[in-house]
Design an enzyme around this catalytic site. Structure first.
Site, PDB file in Angstrom:
ATOM      1  N   CYS A   2       0.857  -1.174   0.000  1.00  0.00           N
ATOM      2  CA  CYS A   2       0.000   0.000   0.000  1.00  0.00           C
ATOM      3  C   CYS A   2       0.897   1.228   0.000  1.00  0.00           C
ATOM      4  O   CYS A   2       2.026   1.186   0.482  1.00  0.00           O
ATOM      5  CB  CYS A   2      -0.932   0.094   1.196  1.00  0.00           C
ATOM      6  N   ARG A  27       3.201  -0.016  -5.325  1.00  0.00           N
ATOM      7  CA  ARG A  27       3.073  -0.644  -3.999  1.00  0.00           C
ATOM      8  C   ARG A  27       1.756  -1.402  -3.829  1.00  0.00           C
ATOM      9  O   ARG A  27       1.539  -2.069  -2.826  1.00  0.00           O
ATOM     10  CB  ARG A  27       3.167   0.431  -2.902  1.00  0.00           C
ATOM     11  N   TRP A  76      -2.878  -2.591  -1.576  1.00  0.00           N
ATOM     12  CA  TRP A  76      -2.644  -4.000  -1.852  1.00  0.00           C
ATOM     13  C   TRP A  76      -3.402  -4.737  -0.758  1.00  0.00           C
ATOM     14  O   TRP A  76      -3.077  -4.623   0.428  1.00  0.00           O
ATOM     15  CB  TRP A  76      -1.148  -4.312  -1.797  1.00  0.00           C
ATOM     16  N   ASN A 102      -0.843   2.016   5.809  1.00  0.00           N
ATOM     17  CA  ASN A 102      -0.068   0.974   5.137  1.00  0.00           C
ATOM     18  C   ASN A 102       0.525   0.090   6.226  1.00  0.00           C
ATOM     19  O   ASN A 102       1.288   0.585   7.047  1.00  0.00           O
ATOM     20  CB  ASN A 102       1.052   1.637   4.313  1.00  0.00           C
ATOM     21  N   GLY A 103       0.140  -1.167   6.258  1.00  0.00           N
ATOM     22  CA  GLY A 103       0.674  -2.061   7.285  1.00  0.00           C
ATOM     23  C   GLY A 103      -0.377  -3.078   7.668  1.00  0.00           C
ATOM     24  O   GLY A 103      -1.316  -3.336   6.905  1.00  0.00           O
ATOM     25  N   GLU A 506      15.076 -18.268 -10.608  1.00  0.00           N
ATOM     26  CA  GLU A 506      14.714 -16.885 -10.904  1.00  0.00           C
ATOM     27  C   GLU A 506      13.996 -16.794 -12.261  1.00  0.00           C
ATOM     28  O   GLU A 506      13.025 -16.048 -12.411  1.00  0.00           O
ATOM     29  CB  GLU A 506      15.970 -16.003 -10.867  1.00  0.00           C
ATOM     30  N   LYS A 510      10.263 -15.245 -12.595  1.00  0.00           N
ATOM     31  CA  LYS A 510       9.950 -14.130 -13.496  1.00  0.00           C
ATOM     32  C   LYS A 510       8.769 -14.506 -14.378  1.00  0.00           C
ATOM     33  O   LYS A 510       7.840 -13.725 -14.554  1.00  0.00           O
ATOM     34  CB  LYS A 510      11.129 -13.762 -14.403  1.00  0.00           C
ATOM     35  N   GLU A 513       5.375 -14.820 -12.324  1.00  0.00           N
ATOM     36  CA  GLU A 513       4.785 -13.627 -11.703  1.00  0.00           C
ATOM     37  C   GLU A 513       4.225 -12.637 -12.717  1.00  0.00           C
ATOM     38  O   GLU A 513       3.287 -11.921 -12.412  1.00  0.00           O
ATOM     39  CB  GLU A 513       5.731 -12.959 -10.708  1.00  0.00           C
ATOM     40  N   HIS A 529      14.181 -37.351 -10.213  1.00  0.00           N
ATOM     41  CA  HIS A 529      13.631 -37.815  -8.927  1.00  0.00           C
ATOM     42  C   HIS A 529      12.175 -37.383  -8.734  1.00  0.00           C
ATOM     43  O   HIS A 529      11.690 -37.328  -7.613  1.00  0.00           O
ATOM     44  CB  HIS A 529      14.505 -37.296  -7.781  1.00  0.00           C
ATOM     45  N   LYS A 626       5.263  -4.114  -5.173  1.00  0.00           N
ATOM     46  CA  LYS A 626       6.719  -3.986  -5.252  1.00  0.00           C
ATOM     47  C   LYS A 626       7.394  -4.171  -3.902  1.00  0.00           C
ATOM     48  O   LYS A 626       8.452  -4.780  -3.808  1.00  0.00           O
ATOM     49  CB  LYS A 626       7.066  -2.608  -5.830  1.00  0.00           C
TER      50      LYS A 626
HETATM   51  O1  M6R Z   1      12.273  -5.792  -1.744  1.00  0.00           O
HETATM   52  P1  M6R Z   1      12.725  -7.215  -1.608  1.00  0.00           P
HETATM   53  O2  M6R Z   1      13.934  -7.495  -2.413  1.00  0.00           O
HETATM   54  O3  M6R Z   1      12.912  -7.621  -0.184  1.00  0.00           O
HETATM   55  O4  M6R Z   1      11.538  -8.069  -2.199  1.00  0.00           O
HETATM   56  C1  M6R Z   1      11.514  -9.452  -2.045  1.00  0.00           C
HETATM   57  C2  M6R Z   1      10.436 -10.064  -2.921  1.00  0.00           C
HETATM   58  O5  M6R Z   1       9.182  -9.625  -2.535  1.00  0.00           O
HETATM   59  C3  M6R Z   1      10.651  -9.720  -4.388  1.00  0.00           C
HETATM   60  O6  M6R Z   1      11.913 -10.101  -4.825  1.00  0.00           O
HETATM   61  C4  M6R Z   1       9.579 -10.402  -5.262  1.00  0.00           C
HETATM   62  O7  M6R Z   1       9.802 -11.778  -5.282  1.00  0.00           O
HETATM   63  C5  M6R Z   1       9.601  -9.770  -6.664  1.00  0.00           C
HETATM   64  N1  M6R Z   1       8.291  -9.546  -7.136  1.00  0.00           N
HETATM   65  C6  M6R Z   1      10.363 -10.570  -7.637  1.00  0.00           C
HETATM   66  O8  M6R Z   1      10.300 -10.094  -8.929  1.00  0.00           O
END
Ligand code: M6R
Length: 631
Positions: A2, A27, A76, A102-103, A506, A510, A513, A529, A626
């Site tokens: 948020c 956010r 969010w 926010n929280g 990774e 990517k 997501e 396995h 984010k």
């Molecule tokens: O701000 P951070 O690096 O701590 O964030 C960690 C994850 O939330 C972040 O890497 C998330 O997995 C991203 N959306 C990846 O693209």
């Protein structure tokens, strides 16, 4: 997550609120809302919309909102679905108090139960709504004590209420009883105050106010502030007035521009050669006497000498960077290293061991689980009487002014510039580089590699920028074409081994997501396995095969997939063995140690193009945000 923004002054509030929300949309984008005090009536006008900010802007198109004091929120969803009734601002029963937050208020259910017994009717499913009701109750009590209706009274009321809140929050409160005042407060969630011309403002992040001021005052944890058009008063948790000097925002903290790219994510993928150049310029220093390179981390590295093991704490993409880091720190620098999900570490930490370095990795510097895990580690190590257990901490972050920047004394600033796309790309790359720096530093201090070997690795790092430019040029179009063939697939398997296993993870993260395609990464040797049961001609396999220690093994594992009819995409240089791939995304030949820094680029491009081809919102994928500032 948020984002919140708030302003008080002599100018119309709405333009700043909407501009700020646009910059904070990364956010969260489940809903957006604003509340502004109407100048004549002093009533609070509230407007909210489900979904993206543009829906709120459409709502406001025909409205004349001239008030100069207001708050805004982009959400969010945590408690309650993404619906208008759960959008912020939330108000009390009279509509005279409005709050954005926010929280997470962890004890909201208890507080809500008590308020309901008192007859309060709730209009949302959120945790936040308890706050305006509690403030209303507090203001009623204060009015019986004959306190005047003004900002100071609101400050007292908010202070009393937040002392009953458990959890983390950043909040901003409007009250029609003090129509030029704003009260803001924070606990473990970010909030910065901006000093503009004829107005004071605050927001969850600097870009939200950068168009209106470049002078800021970060609010410290547990502080509360009263903002009026005449000035700012900040108090700590003991109610002591705090005085501090404002600081200037760096230009890089202000610019958020897509340039000519269709999406921020693509721009940020293309930023990576520059990220590499920056890193080399900032952190690689040549000793003029012996010609050797040193890593220029800004903190005193004497404590490195006593370090016997390393624990790394991170989430998501940052954890994948940490896994590459762990490989380097163990295999190159010879230091036993473990990587933990922050969310697991905080509730089941490993037994304390002496002379341990703890590294927190978070690009945003605000990830709640990472912050809490580091906090827990600091506390349990500090309370030990044995000096060898004391905390030794480093944080690797893109936001040194963030929560982790204040929590941890030794910061490695990855200097990637603001990343807007929710999918981390250039910050992942810069986190990787930071680990190469650490591995080199440890290898030099511990003597685990000869100066010659260290020199070779550094030479490979220096070669990176043009190689990356080349990769981008080669693979942007080819991955767009590949995306055309694969945008409708349902499952993809990513395989890698050794230092490239985290790159497989990774690559899969990517893809899922931003394209919502199921993808999973495995160490290539593990496929037989279990995961091999998934393979058939509908499940493509992307195999990262960098020449080196495990090249032949990866090729054999790819062969096993081919035998199950999978379409094979190789991420590898053109060399003996790679002819088995149905499609080869060619990578320049390099030393195996640096191969992750090259292999990740075509995987980012492929995910981007698949998601873009599917017509998805690449920069703001569903359900994500984010910075994940909730547990
Ligand atoms: O701000 P951070 O690096 O701590 O964030 C960690 C994850 O939330 C972040 O890497 C998330 O997995 C991203 N959306 C990846 O693209």
């Amino acid at each position: 997550m948020c984002g919140i923004v708030a302003v008080t002054g002599y100018k119309k509030a709405l333009p700043l609120l909407l501009n700020g929300l646009e910059k904070l949309e990364y956010r969260g984008y489940d809903s957006a809302g604003i509340a502004v005090i109407e100048p004549e009536t002093k009533n609070i006008i509230c407007n909210k919309a489900e979904g993206k900010l543009r829906n709120l802007i459409n709502n406001l198109n025909d409205k004349n909102i001239s008030g100069t004091v207001g708050i805004g929120h982009t959400r969010w969803a945590t408690h309650g679905k993404p619906e208008v009734k759960n959008a912020h601002p939330h108000t009390d029963s009279s509509g005279n108090i409005a709050v954005v937050q926010n929280g997470i208020i962890e004890n909201f259910q208890d507080l809500k139960n008590k308020l309901e017994i008192e007859g309060v009717i709730f209009n949302s499913d959120t945790d936040t709504e308890v706050i305006p009701h509690l403030i209303q109750r507090e203001l009623n009590t204060l009015s019986k004590l004959k306190l005047e209706n003004n900002g100071s009274t609101l400050l007292v009321a908010v202070r009393n209420v937040i002392s009953d809140l458990e959890g983390s929050y950043a909040l901003a409160v409007l009250w029609s009883g003090a129509p030029t005042s704003l009260v803001v407060a924070r606990r473990q969630a970010p909030l910065i105050i901006g000093l503009g011309e004829g107005e004071f403002m605050c927001a969850s992040d600097t870009p939200a106010i950068a168009n209106f001021t470049n002078i800021i005052l970060p609010l410290e944890d547990e502080e509360i502030a009263l903002l009026t058009p005449l000035g700012i008063e900040i108090y700590d948790s003991n109610n002591e007035r705090q005085y501090r000097n404002p600081v200037s925002l760096k230009v890089s903290e202000q610019i958020i521009d897509k340039m000519n790219f269709k999406h921020f994510m693509l721009k940020e993928i293309y930023d990576q050669p520059g990220t590499a150049k920056n890193w080399l310029e900032n952190y690689l220093i040549k000793n003029s006497e012996n010609g050797q390179y040193q890593i220029n981390y800004s903190f005193d590295t004497k404590f490195f000498e006593s370090i016997e093991r390393i624990d790394i704490i991170a989430c998501g993409t940052s954890k994948h960077a940490a896994m590459v880091g762990s490989f380097l720190l163990e295999q190159f620098s010879g230091i036993p290293t473990n990587v933990f999900y922050a969310s697991e570490f905080r509730y089941s930490p490993p037994p304390l061991l002496p002379n341990t370095l703890t590294i927190g990795v978070t690009q945003s510097g605000e990830t709640a689980d990472t912050i809490a895990a580091i906090d827990m580690e600091i506390k349990r190590r500090s309370s030990s009487v044995d000096k060898t257990f004391k905390p030794n901490l480093i944080a690797i972050t893109n936001r040194k002014e963030s929560s982790i920047g204040r929590q941890v004394p030794n910061i490695i600033d990855i200097c990637a510039g603001i990343e807007v796309g929710v999918a981390a790309t250039k910050t992942f790359f810069a986190q990787l580089l930071s680990f190469y720096g650490l591995a080199i530093k440890f290898a030099q201090i511990k003597g685990s590699q000869s100066p010659d070997e260290i020199g070779k690795l550094i030479t490979e790092l220096i070669k990176l920028p043009p190689l990356l430019e080349d990769l981008l040029e080669k693979h942007n179009q080819s991955s767009e074409k590949l995306a055309h063939d694969f945008f409708n697939i349902k499952d993809v398997i990513f395989l890698g081994r050794g230092i490239n296993y985290p790159i497989a993870l990774e690559g899969a993260l990517k893809l899922k997501e931003i394209s919502y395609i199921h993808a999973a990464g495995y160490p290539a040797g593990e496929m037989k396995h279990g995961p091999i049961a998934l393979l058939d001609k509908k499940v493509p396999v992307i195999s990262i095969a960098s020449p080196g220690e495990v090249f032949d093994k990866v090729i054999s594992n790819a062969q096993e997939a081919k035998a199950r009819d999978s379409y094979l995409i190789g991420i590898a240089p053109e060399c003996n063995g790679t002819e088995i791939f149905d499609y080869l995304m060619k990578i320049p030949s390099s030393n195996e140690w640096v191969s992750p820094l090259l292999n990740i680029v075509p995987l980012q491009l492929l995910s981007y193009h698949i998601a873009a081809h599917r017509g998805l919102d690449v920069d703001q994928p569903r359900n994500l945000a984010k910075s994940v500032t909730v547990e």
